[in-house]
Design a protein around this motif. Structure first.
Motif, PDB file in Angstrom:
ATOM      1  N   PHE A  12       0.873  -1.175   0.000  1.00 13.43           N
ATOM      2  CA  PHE A  12       0.000   0.000   0.000  1.00 13.43           C
ATOM      3  C   PHE A  12       0.912   1.228   0.000  1.00 13.43           C
ATOM      4  O   PHE A  12       1.759   1.374   0.867  1.00 13.43           O
ATOM      5  CB  PHE A  12      -0.877  -0.009   1.248  1.00 13.43           C
ATOM      6  N   HIS A  13       0.777   2.100  -1.018  1.00 14.67           N
ATOM      7  CA  HIS A  13       1.703   3.231  -1.155  1.00 14.67           C
ATOM      8  C   HIS A  13       0.961   4.569  -1.177  1.00 14.67           C
ATOM      9  O   HIS A  13      -0.272   4.608  -1.067  1.00 14.67           O
ATOM     10  CB  HIS A  13       2.603   3.055  -2.385  1.00 14.67           C
ATOM     11  N   ASN A  14       1.719   5.642  -1.304  1.00  8.76           N
ATOM     12  CA  ASN A  14       1.131   6.994  -1.241  1.00  8.76           C
ATOM     13  C   ASN A  14       0.162   7.280  -2.380  1.00  8.76           C
ATOM     14  O   ASN A  14      -0.757   8.071  -2.209  1.00  8.76           O
ATOM     15  CB  ASN A  14       2.237   8.049  -1.198  1.00  8.76           C
ATOM     16  N   GLY A  15       0.353   6.658  -3.539  1.00  8.26           N
ATOM     17  CA  GLY A  15      -0.626   6.804  -4.619  1.00  8.26           C
ATOM     18  C   GLY A  15      -1.959   6.202  -4.214  1.00  8.26           C
ATOM     19  O   GLY A  15      -3.017   6.798  -4.422  1.00  8.26           O
ATOM     20  N   THR A  53      -3.410  -6.090   4.922  1.00  9.11           N
ATOM     21  CA  THR A  53      -4.515  -5.545   5.708  1.00  9.11           C
ATOM     22  C   THR A  53      -3.979  -4.642   6.813  1.00  9.11           C
ATOM     23  O   THR A  53      -4.499  -3.538   7.036  1.00  9.11           O
ATOM     24  CB  THR A  53      -5.365  -6.694   6.291  1.00  9.11           C
ATOM     25  N   MET A  54      -2.923  -5.087   7.493  1.00 10.04           N
ATOM     26  CA  MET A  54      -2.293  -4.248   8.536  1.00 10.04           C
ATOM     27  C   MET A  54      -1.805  -2.934   7.952  1.00 10.04           C
ATOM     28  O   MET A  54      -1.994  -1.880   8.557  1.00 10.04           O
ATOM     29  CB  MET A  54      -1.090  -4.976   9.161  1.00 10.04           C
ATOM     30  N   MET A  55      -1.153  -2.998   6.793  1.00 11.31           N
ATOM     31  CA  MET A  55      -0.651  -1.777   6.153  1.00 11.31           C
ATOM     32  C   MET A  55      -1.785  -0.781   5.937  1.00 11.31           C
ATOM     33  O   MET A  55      -1.658   0.406   6.255  1.00 11.31           O
ATOM     34  CB  MET A  55      -0.015  -2.099   4.787  1.00 11.31           C
ATOM     35  N   ILE A  56      -2.886  -1.262   5.388  1.00  9.50           N
ATOM     36  CA  ILE A  56      -4.014  -0.392   5.050  1.00  9.50           C
ATOM     37  C   ILE A  56      -4.654   0.182   6.317  1.00  9.50           C
ATOM     38  O   ILE A  56      -4.869   1.390   6.426  1.00  9.50           O
ATOM     39  CB  ILE A  56      -5.049  -1.155   4.193  1.00  9.50           C
ATOM     40  N   ILE A  57      -4.953  -0.687   7.281  1.00  9.79           N
ATOM     41  CA  ILE A  57      -5.625  -0.228   8.501  1.00  9.79           C
ATOM     42  C   ILE A  57      -4.760   0.775   9.255  1.00  9.79           C
ATOM     43  O   ILE A  57      -5.248   1.827   9.696  1.00  9.79           O
ATOM     44  CB  ILE A  57      -6.005  -1.434   9.395  1.00  9.79           C
ATOM     45  N   LYS A  58      -3.482   0.490   9.396  1.00  8.79           N
ATOM     46  CA  LYS A  58      -2.603   1.415  10.122  1.00  8.79           C
ATOM     47  C   LYS A  58      -2.456   2.742   9.378  1.00  8.79           C
ATOM     48  O   LYS A  58      -2.427   3.799  10.007  1.00  8.79           O
ATOM     49  CB  LYS A  58      -1.241   0.763  10.365  1.00  8.79           C
ATOM     50  N   ALA A  59      -2.378   2.696   8.041  1.00  9.61           N
ATOM     51  CA  ALA A  59      -2.208   3.927   7.262  1.00  9.61           C
ATOM     52  C   ALA A  59      -3.466   4.790   7.279  1.00  9.61           C
ATOM     53  O   ALA A  59      -3.378   6.014   7.211  1.00  9.61           O
ATOM     54  CB  ALA A  59      -1.819   3.588   5.822  1.00  9.61           C
ATOM     55  N   PRO A 144       3.165   5.386   3.088  1.00 10.85           N
ATOM     56  CA  PRO A 144       2.898   5.984   4.403  1.00 10.85           C
ATOM     57  C   PRO A 144       3.852   5.420   5.449  1.00 10.85           C
ATOM     58  O   PRO A 144       4.279   4.257   5.356  1.00 10.85           O
ATOM     59  CB  PRO A 144       1.449   5.574   4.697  1.00 10.85           C
ATOM     60  N   GLU A 145       4.175   6.220   6.453  1.00 12.54           N
ATOM     61  CA  GLU A 145       5.127   5.774   7.488  1.00 12.54           C
ATOM     62  C   GLU A 145       4.659   4.504   8.187  1.00 12.54           C
ATOM     63  O   GLU A 145       5.471   3.669   8.605  1.00 12.54           O
ATOM     64  CB  GLU A 145       5.414   6.884   8.499  1.00 12.54           C
ATOM     65  N   GLU A 146       3.338   4.336   8.300  1.00  8.31           N
ATOM     66  CA  GLU A 146       2.795   3.136   8.938  1.00  8.31           C
ATOM     67  C   GLU A 146       3.126   1.882   8.120  1.00  8.31           C
ATOM     68  O   GLU A 146       3.292   0.791   8.674  1.00  8.31           O
ATOM     69  CB  GLU A 146       1.277   3.260   9.111  1.00  8.31           C
ATOM     70  N   VAL A 147       3.200   2.027   6.809  1.00  7.46           N
ATOM     71  CA  VAL A 147       3.558   0.900   5.939  1.00  7.46           C
ATOM     72  C   VAL A 147       5.038   0.556   6.119  1.00  7.46           C
ATOM     73  O   VAL A 147       5.405  -0.623   6.168  1.00  7.46           O
ATOM     74  CB  VAL A 147       3.206   1.204   4.470  1.00  7.46           C
ATOM     75  N   VAL A 148       5.867   1.577   6.242  1.00  7.44           N
ATOM     76  CA  VAL A 148       7.285   1.338   6.550  1.00  7.44           C
ATOM     77  C   VAL A 148       7.381   0.538   7.846  1.00  7.44           C
ATOM     78  O   VAL A 148       8.136  -0.446   7.930  1.00  7.44           O
ATOM     79  CB  VAL A 148       8.076   2.665   6.674  1.00  7.44           C
TER      80      VAL A 148
END
Length: 167
Positions: A12-15, A53-59, A144-148
């Motif tokens: 999941f990225h900034n775009g 899913t974690m990436m998306i929810i956290k972001a 997003p930093e949450e994805v990092v």
């Protein structure tokens, strides 16, 4: 109005984030399908459905709009795919996609389909981000930093590098 969109989100990225935020301003609720949910641990699909899913929810947590994240496996049976999606998700009124096949399948079932505007597609691309990770190039500014944080938590950089070495 409730909308549906699907992607692989690898990662999941900034775009993606820009598109989701724009759609969230147009609808009451958003259903985010995690496509190819059964795929992971390959160079094209290095992350599991749970990790994505974690990436998306956290972001998205800090934005405060209502959304659902639902893993959706591939079924390779296009004629029934929309019914399959409908069985897994809450009801929705509109579909957002840039994928021609997804557009065709939902339009055949009389859904309104909208094409979101893509942002900086050259850099905001899962393929490009995975390539940068593999080549030890800067990539963290593209997500997003949450994805990092999630990628660091699961040692995702090293996973991608290990996967590149398999036959």
């Amino acid at each position: 109005m409730r909308a549906f969109m699907i992607g692989r989100w690898q990662p999941f990225h900034n775009g993606h984030l820009t598109i989701v935020k724009k759609i969230a301003n147009e609808v009451d609720e958003l259903i985010i399908g995690v496509g190819s949910a059964q795929k992971s641990h390959t160079l094209n699909n290095p992350f599991t459905a749970g990790e994505r899913t974690m990436m998306i929810i956290k972001a998205l947590k800090k934005f405060g709009f209502p959304y659902y994240v639902i893993p959706i496996n591939d079924i390779d049976f296009n004629a029934v795919w929309v019914s399959y999606v409908e069985a897994l998700t809450p009801p929705f009124d509109v579909v957002y996609t840039g994928n021609a096949l997804v557009k065709e399948l939902f339009e055949e079932r009389d859904y309104v389909v909208k094409k979101p505007k893509l942002y900086n597609r050259k850099e905001y691309s899962g393929t490009e981000i995975r390539r940068r990770i593999l080549n030890d190039e800067e990539w963290k500014h593209l997500v997003p930093e949450e994805v990092v944080d999630v990628i660091n938590e699961i040692d995702g950089e090293n996973r991608i590098k290990r996967l590149s070495k398999t036959d």
